[in-house]
Structures are given as structure tokens and as C-alpha cells.
Design an enzyme around this catalytic site. Structure first.
Site, mmCIF file in Angstrom:
data_model
loop_
_atom_site.group_PDB
_atom_site.id
_atom_site.type_symbol
_atom_site.label_atom_id
_atom_site.label_comp_id
_atom_site.label_asym_id
_atom_site.label_seq_id
_atom_site.Cartn_x
_atom_site.Cartn_y
_atom_site.Cartn_z
ATOM 1 N N ASP A 32 46.397 37.791 -101.271
ATOM 2 C CA ASP A 32 46.697 37.026 -100.057
ATOM 3 C C ASP A 32 48.213 37.000 -99.891
ATOM 4 O O ASP A 32 48.947 36.969 -100.882
ATOM 5 C CB ASP A 32 46.159 35.591 -100.178
ATOM 6 C CG ASP A 32 45.881 34.957 -98.822
ATOM 7 O OD1 ASP A 32 46.846 34.764 -98.056
ATOM 8 O OD2 ASP A 32 44.705 34.656 -98.536
ATOM 9 N N LEU A 34 49.479 34.502 -98.159
ATOM 10 C CA LEU A 34 49.654 33.068 -97.916
ATOM 11 C C LEU A 34 50.085 32.787 -96.477
ATOM 12 O O LEU A 34 50.674 31.742 -96.185
ATOM 13 C CB LEU A 34 50.655 32.474 -98.914
ATOM 14 C CG LEU A 34 50.361 32.773 -100.397
ATOM 15 C CD1 LEU A 34 51.405 32.103 -101.284
ATOM 16 C CD2 LEU A 34 48.957 32.343 -100.779
ATOM 17 N N ASP A 70 51.336 41.737 -99.209
ATOM 18 C CA ASP A 70 51.150 41.976 -97.784
ATOM 19 C C ASP A 70 50.420 43.302 -97.594
ATOM 20 O O ASP A 70 50.975 44.372 -97.852
ATOM 21 C CB ASP A 70 52.506 42.002 -97.081
ATOM 22 C CG ASP A 70 52.372 42.102 -95.565
ATOM 23 O OD1 ASP A 70 51.238 42.253 -95.069
ATOM 24 O OD2 ASP A 70 53.412 42.033 -94.887
ATOM 25 N N THR A 141 34.055 39.920 -86.316
ATOM 26 C CA THR A 141 33.718 38.713 -85.572
ATOM 27 C C THR A 141 32.670 39.035 -84.517
ATOM 28 O O THR A 141 32.671 40.131 -83.935
ATOM 29 C CB THR A 141 34.956 38.107 -84.889
ATOM 30 O OG1 THR A 141 34.547 37.076 -83.981
ATOM 31 C CG2 THR A 141 35.728 39.152 -84.092
ATOM 32 N N TYR A 178 43.285 38.539 -80.357
ATOM 33 C CA TYR A 178 42.764 38.564 -81.728
ATOM 34 C C TYR A 178 41.447 39.327 -81.797
ATOM 35 O O TYR A 178 41.269 40.197 -82.652
ATOM 36 C CB TYR A 178 42.553 37.139 -82.264
ATOM 37 C CG TYR A 178 41.523 37.107 -83.378
ATOM 38 C CD1 TYR A 178 41.797 37.679 -84.616
ATOM 39 C CD2 TYR A 178 40.253 36.574 -83.172
ATOM 40 C CE1 TYR A 178 40.847 37.697 -85.629
ATOM 41 C CE2 TYR A 178 39.304 36.583 -84.174
ATOM 42 C CZ TYR A 178 39.594 37.146 -85.398
ATOM 43 O OH TYR A 178 38.644 37.181 -86.386
ATOM 44 N N LYS A 182 39.725 43.098 -84.054
ATOM 45 C CA LYS A 182 38.508 43.352 -84.815
ATOM 46 C C LYS A 182 37.681 44.466 -84.169
ATOM 47 O O LYS A 182 36.940 45.179 -84.860
ATOM 48 C CB LYS A 182 37.696 42.068 -84.949
ATOM 49 C CG LYS A 182 38.383 41.027 -85.831
ATOM 50 C CD LYS A 182 38.652 41.577 -87.231
ATOM 51 C CE LYS A 182 39.224 40.566 -88.177
ATOM 52 N NZ LYS A 182 39.388 41.088 -89.539
ATOM 53 N N VAL A 234 35.645 25.090 -83.530
ATOM 54 C CA VAL A 234 35.228 24.021 -82.627
ATOM 55 C C VAL A 234 34.440 22.931 -83.342
ATOM 56 O O VAL A 234 34.617 21.732 -83.070
ATOM 57 C CB VAL A 234 34.437 24.599 -81.433
ATOM 58 C CG1 VAL A 234 33.144 25.278 -81.880
ATOM 59 C CG2 VAL A 234 34.145 23.524 -80.397
ATOM 60 N N ARG A 237 36.940 20.975 -85.587
ATOM 61 C CA ARG A 237 37.885 20.207 -84.766
ATOM 62 C C ARG A 237 37.215 18.985 -84.142
ATOM 63 O O ARG A 237 37.777 17.884 -84.129
ATOM 64 C CB ARG A 237 38.478 21.103 -83.680
ATOM 65 C CG ARG A 237 39.636 20.454 -82.921
ATOM 66 C CD ARG A 237 40.317 21.425 -81.985
ATOM 67 N NE ARG A 237 39.507 21.765 -80.831
ATOM 68 C CZ ARG A 237 38.902 22.917 -80.640
ATOM 69 N NH1 ARG A 237 38.991 23.864 -81.571
ATOM 70 N NH2 ARG A 237 38.196 23.154 -79.552
ATOM 71 N N VAL A 250 35.193 18.201 -74.779
ATOM 72 C CA VAL A 250 34.339 19.282 -74.285
ATOM 73 C C VAL A 250 34.956 19.818 -73.008
ATOM 74 O O VAL A 250 35.202 19.062 -72.060
ATOM 75 C CB VAL A 250 32.910 18.775 -74.020
ATOM 76 C CG1 VAL A 250 32.062 19.880 -73.389
ATOM 77 C CG2 VAL A 250 32.274 18.279 -75.306
#
Length: 383
Positions: A32, A34, A70, A141, A178, A182, A234, A237, A250
Site C-alpha cells: 500500500d 497509504l 507505489d 466496480t 473514477y 475501472k 452511502v 455515510r 436523500v
């Protein structure tokens, strides 16, 4: 067996590392940079559940080793593969936030360069190191599918034109900078499988909820839990908003359904895939839709409010104008038979996962309340 696990310091990566360490006889090499810690700090937030330093974390199991590195650096990747010669590469490392990637052009470019470079370096690195028998697994994803108006297959699709039909990769329809990274990775994995005869598994991860797996229940082994607008999923959160006495926000009607999966089911499926190996023919890509069921956002909010009441929390669900350009009635039908078979059936329901979240967060109420301004987008700390 040696497993190279990237993104091992992350929300999903850490409990996956622990379970791999407990179930495998051989080494788990954890990598990782980080970055997640740095990115969350940049947006002025913290993990609701405090997490130990990497040095303390990865000392928890004798067969875990940690390398800070990295993966966007080809030399780092080449060194890792040359030294460790992994049987499986479980690639979870990425800048994972659509809102963070969408802040400005600088962060969009960083996200795309970082994510695509990491995956491509690993794929080419395996071939150049002569590790063509290594099983390459990446969590992409379900967002690469976008929101089509028909059921989403688990993998490719059948396309027809001028009376002819063929099975083709599902078109990249991601709705953020993003998600497009993927989609690029999915295309690059398909090329690598064909050109290098690599065995590849593409695990298309839905929205992950939860705070715990059996391995993280011990003090000091907790996984991180982000709740801010940029990095908090979501479900997580909304739960943090309820704990802080903040309205559950919402957007619009909230009738659109989103694919979801628990942290427990996510970790279990990745470990099973590591143990079982590639299921298809050599040089092919297996696709798994890592989702248990789609849930409407308003149903999610109301379920969270109901569970909150069991913890003497009076959670209010409030609707706000939707800042996103999305179909608020989209039903998100998605095939997941291959994933359900892999994980052995759903292990944790949404309601049980929400109970786990509240069980973890009520002890950190002050920490969340101190950063409740991060529930909504705002000015970054470094700007």
C-alpha cells in the site's frame, strides 16, 4: 502459496489481509502507498473508527508482511514480483472515490493516471517476470455498467447488428472519472489475458457497507470507516449522519436502486476466489458481479432510521434537490449468480450490516460530530 495483496491498508483490504493470513499456510505480502489516509486528510475528514499505524497493524499476524510502495512506479512493481513470485495477485489498490476524482481536473487526471498505471504495471510485470501462471484478480466496480435500462449480465453482452449476433464485452458506461478508470482496467485485463495467456478474474464490486468481520473485532484490528462526502459510501455515510444527529440526506426522491454488498460477503468472496483459483479456460477473464441485492436509496435511509431507533437515536430522513444527473427511477437489475455461487450464498443482510455499523459508531460519536461538516461537499483543506 504466496499472495500479493495490494491496497492492504484500506477499508476492504485490511480485513481481507487478516482472513487470508488466518486461512492460508503461506505468506501474504501486503502492499500500500497509504494514499487513502492522505486523501481523507485532504478533504478534512478522518476515519470514524481510529486505526493503528501500518507498522502496528501488519505485525498482527506472523505470515503478514507489509511493503510501502507505489504501484504506479514500474520499478517498484518489478521488484515486488521478482522477489516474491506470487501465485495470486489480489489487486485492490486504487483511488476509489468518484466525488474525489470529480473535484477538479487535477484530481481527475491523478485518479486516471494512478489507477490505470497500477493495474497495467502489474499485468505487464507478471508477463515480463515470466509469471504467466499467476492468477490476477482485480476488484473493479459495478459502476462500469452505468445505469442501462435492461438487466445487466455478469460479464459480457450479446450484440446484434445487420442480422448477425456475437458475445461482446459490456460497453463502458461509467458515470464518473473514477468509474472510467475501472472500465480501462477491464479492457486492459482482457488484452493481457489474450496476449499473455494470463488467468484473470474481474470482481465488479458494488457499494460496500459494514464495519466488522470476525477478524477485526479485536482491539487494534479494526478496519477504517470513512463517512465524509468524498470517501464514505452511502450506507456508511447515512449511518454516521444518524449517529451525529444530522439529517439523513436523500437526494431527490431516492427511488433509484443501487447495488450493495456487505463487507463480510466482499471479504469472503475474495478469499474464496484466491483459494479456488481461476475458474475459466486459461487466458480468459472471469467476471463476477459482487453484489447481493440492489436497494432503493429511500428504502436504505428508512431502514437506517428504523435501526437507529433501537440505539435510542431519533434519525430524520430529509430529501434535498439532487445535484447529480441521474435517473431517479432506475431499478438496477443485475445478474449475480456466479458471485453468489462463489461466496456460498449471502452471509450478512443489509439490516445486520447496519446493526454492526451502529454498534461500532456509537462509541465514536464525538469523533464524527467534530467532522459533521464533511457530510456534504466543501472546500478542501489543501486549497
Amino acid at each position: 502459496m504466496t499472495v500479493l495483496l495490494t491496497g492492504a491498508d484500506g477499508y476492504v483490504g485490511w480485513p481481507t489481509a487478516l482472513r487470508l493470513a488466518d486461512q492460508l499456510d503461506e505468506r501474504v505480502v501486503c502492499v500500500d502507498n497509504l494514499g487513502r489516509r492522505e486523501w481523507v486528510e485532504q478533504v478534512g475528514s478522518v476515519s470514524a473508527v481510529p486505526v493503528d499505524s501500518p507498522a502496528d497493524r501488519f505485525a498482527a499476524r506472523e505470515n503478514l508482511s507489509f511493503v510501502e510502495g507505489d504501484l504506479a512506479d514500474r520499478d517498484v512493481v518489478a521488484g515486488l514480483l521478482d522477489v516474491h513470485e506470487p501465485d495470486t495477485v489480489l489487486h485492490l489498490a486504487a483511488q476509489p472515490s468518484a466525488p474525489y476524482a470529480g473535484i477538479n481536473g487535477e484530481r481527475a487526471l491523478y485518479t486516471q493516471r494512478n489507477n490505470v498505471s497500477c493495474a497495467l504495471n502489474l499485468l505487464h510485470g507478471l508477463h515480463e517476470a515470466g509469471l504467466d501462471d499467476t492468477h490476477f484478480v482485480e476488484t473493479t466496480t459495478t459502476g462500469v455498467y452505468g445505469a442501462p435500462g435492461f438487466p445487466i449480465p455478469e460479464g459480457g453482452a450479446v450484440m446484434e447488428n445487420d442480422g448477425e449476433r456475437d458475445h461482446v464485452p459490456f460497453p463502458a458506461m461509467g458515470g464518473s472519472w473514477y468509474h472510467q478508470t475501472k472500465a480501462f482496467d477491464a479492457g486492459n485485463m482482457r488484452l493481457a489475458a489474450a496476449d499473455f495467456d494470463l488467468d484473470v478474474s474481474d470482481v465488479r464490486t458494488a457499494i460496500v457497507y459494514g464495519t466488522r468481520t470476525p477478524e477485526t473485532d479485536d482491539t487494534g484490528l479494526e478496519t477504517r470507516f470513512d463517512f465524509d462526502y468524498y470517501f464514505g459510501t452511502v450506507v456508511n455515510r447515512f449511518c454516521a449522519q444518524a449517529v451525529a444527529g444530522y439529517p439523513i440526506t436523500v437526494y431527490g426522491k431516492g427511488e433509484q436502486r443501487k447495488p450493495m454488498v456487505s463487507l463480510e460477503d466482499t471479504v469472503e468472496s475474495l478469499v474464496r476466489l484466491t483459494e479456488r483459483g481461476h475458474a475459466g479456460e486459461s487466458g480468459t477473464v472471469d467476471v463476477y458481479n459482487q453484489v447481493t441485492r440492489p436497494v432503493a436509496i429511500v428504502e436504505l435511509a428508512e431502514t437506517i432510521a428504523d435501526v437507529a431507533a433501537e440505539y435510542d437515536i431519533d434519525a430524520e430522513v430529509k430529501h434535498y434537490e439532487n445535484p447529480r444527473d441521474e435517473d431517479e427511477s432506475h431499478k438496477m437489475e443485475i445478474d449475480n449468480d456466479r458471485f453468489i455461487d462463489l461466496v456460498g450464498g449471502q452471509h450478512q443482510t443489509l439490516e445486520d450490516g447496519i446493526h454492526d455499523v451502529f454498534g461500532s459508531l456509537v462509541d465514536h460519536r464525538d469523533r464524527i460530530e467534530a467532522h459533521e461538516d464533511r457530510f456534504l461537499p466543501g472546500v478542501l483543506v489543501d486549497e
